[in-house]
Write a protein that holds these residues in place. Sequence first.
Motif, PDB file in Angstrom:
ATOM      1  N   ALA A 182      12.292  22.635  -4.751  1.00  0.00           N
ATOM      2  CA  ALA A 182      10.967  21.884  -4.140  1.00  0.00           C
ATOM      3  C   ALA A 182      11.318  20.993  -3.073  1.00  0.00           C
ATOM      4  O   ALA A 182      10.670  20.855  -2.007  1.00  0.00           O
ATOM      5  CB  ALA A 182      10.086  21.270  -5.355  1.00  0.00           C
ATOM      6  N   LEU A 183      12.342  20.378  -3.364  1.00  0.00           N
ATOM      7  CA  LEU A 183      12.931  19.261  -2.274  1.00  0.00           C
ATOM      8  C   LEU A 183      13.465  20.040  -0.977  1.00  0.00           C
ATOM      9  O   LEU A 183      13.315  19.790   0.293  1.00  0.00           O
ATOM     10  CB  LEU A 183      14.076  18.454  -2.861  1.00  0.00           C
ATOM     11  N   GLY A 184      14.164  21.206  -1.222  1.00  0.00           N
ATOM     12  CA  GLY A 184      14.470  22.116  -0.180  1.00  0.00           C
ATOM     13  C   GLY A 184      13.340  22.452   0.690  1.00  0.00           C
ATOM     14  O   GLY A 184      13.224  22.633   1.890  1.00  0.00           O
ATOM     15  N   ALA A 185      12.296  22.976   0.042  1.00  0.00           N
ATOM     16  CA  ALA A 185      11.207  23.367   0.512  1.00  0.00           C
ATOM     17  C   ALA A 185      10.442  22.268   1.426  1.00  0.00           C
ATOM     18  O   ALA A 185       9.843  22.526   2.701  1.00  0.00           O
ATOM     19  CB  ALA A 185      10.141  24.116  -0.285  1.00  0.00           C
ATOM     20  N   VAL A 186      10.256  21.048   0.865  1.00  0.00           N
ATOM     21  CA  VAL A 186       9.888  19.985   1.789  1.00  0.00           C
ATOM     22  C   VAL A 186      10.588  19.654   2.981  1.00  0.00           C
ATOM     23  O   VAL A 186       9.988  19.344   4.072  1.00  0.00           O
ATOM     24  CB  VAL A 186       9.720  18.686   0.646  1.00  0.00           C
ATOM     25  N   ILE A 187      11.708  19.477   2.825  1.00  0.00           N
ATOM     26  CA  ILE A 187      12.914  19.318   3.797  1.00  0.00           C
ATOM     27  C   ILE A 187      12.626  20.377   4.995  1.00  0.00           C
ATOM     28  O   ILE A 187      12.701  20.337   6.158  1.00  0.00           O
ATOM     29  CB  ILE A 187      14.279  19.203   3.441  1.00  0.00           C
ATOM     30  N   THR A 188      12.518  21.552   4.803  1.00  0.00           N
ATOM     31  CA  THR A 188      12.177  22.781   5.655  1.00  0.00           C
ATOM     32  C   THR A 188      11.062  22.590   6.317  1.00  0.00           C
ATOM     33  O   THR A 188      11.202  22.702   7.348  1.00  0.00           O
ATOM     34  CB  THR A 188      12.299  24.280   4.786  1.00  0.00           C
TER      35      THR A 188
END
Length: 93
Positions: A81-87
């Motif tokens: 989820a953190l990776g998706a938000v950063i993306t």
Amino acid sequence: MDELAEGALKGILRFLGLIIRALIWLIYEFLFEKIAWYIGWPICRLITLNSLPSERITESEQASNLTNFVVSMTGLISLVALGAVITQLTGSA
């Protein structure tokens, strides 16, 4: 001559299979059991108001299989989820 080449190819494929199996084991052991536990543990403690998991952060080996799975999955899902938000924030999608 073909038998020699075939035997050598089988040996190389077995060796590559062992290397791939070892890498998969290392990824599972390191990523899922260690990193995901250390990320999921504080999140689970925060969600349950400091009551679960009852084990300390360094006691992942003493935790039950269900506790280990839930905490590690929480950590893994939060990483994704953190990776998706950063993306989304950087506009790389």
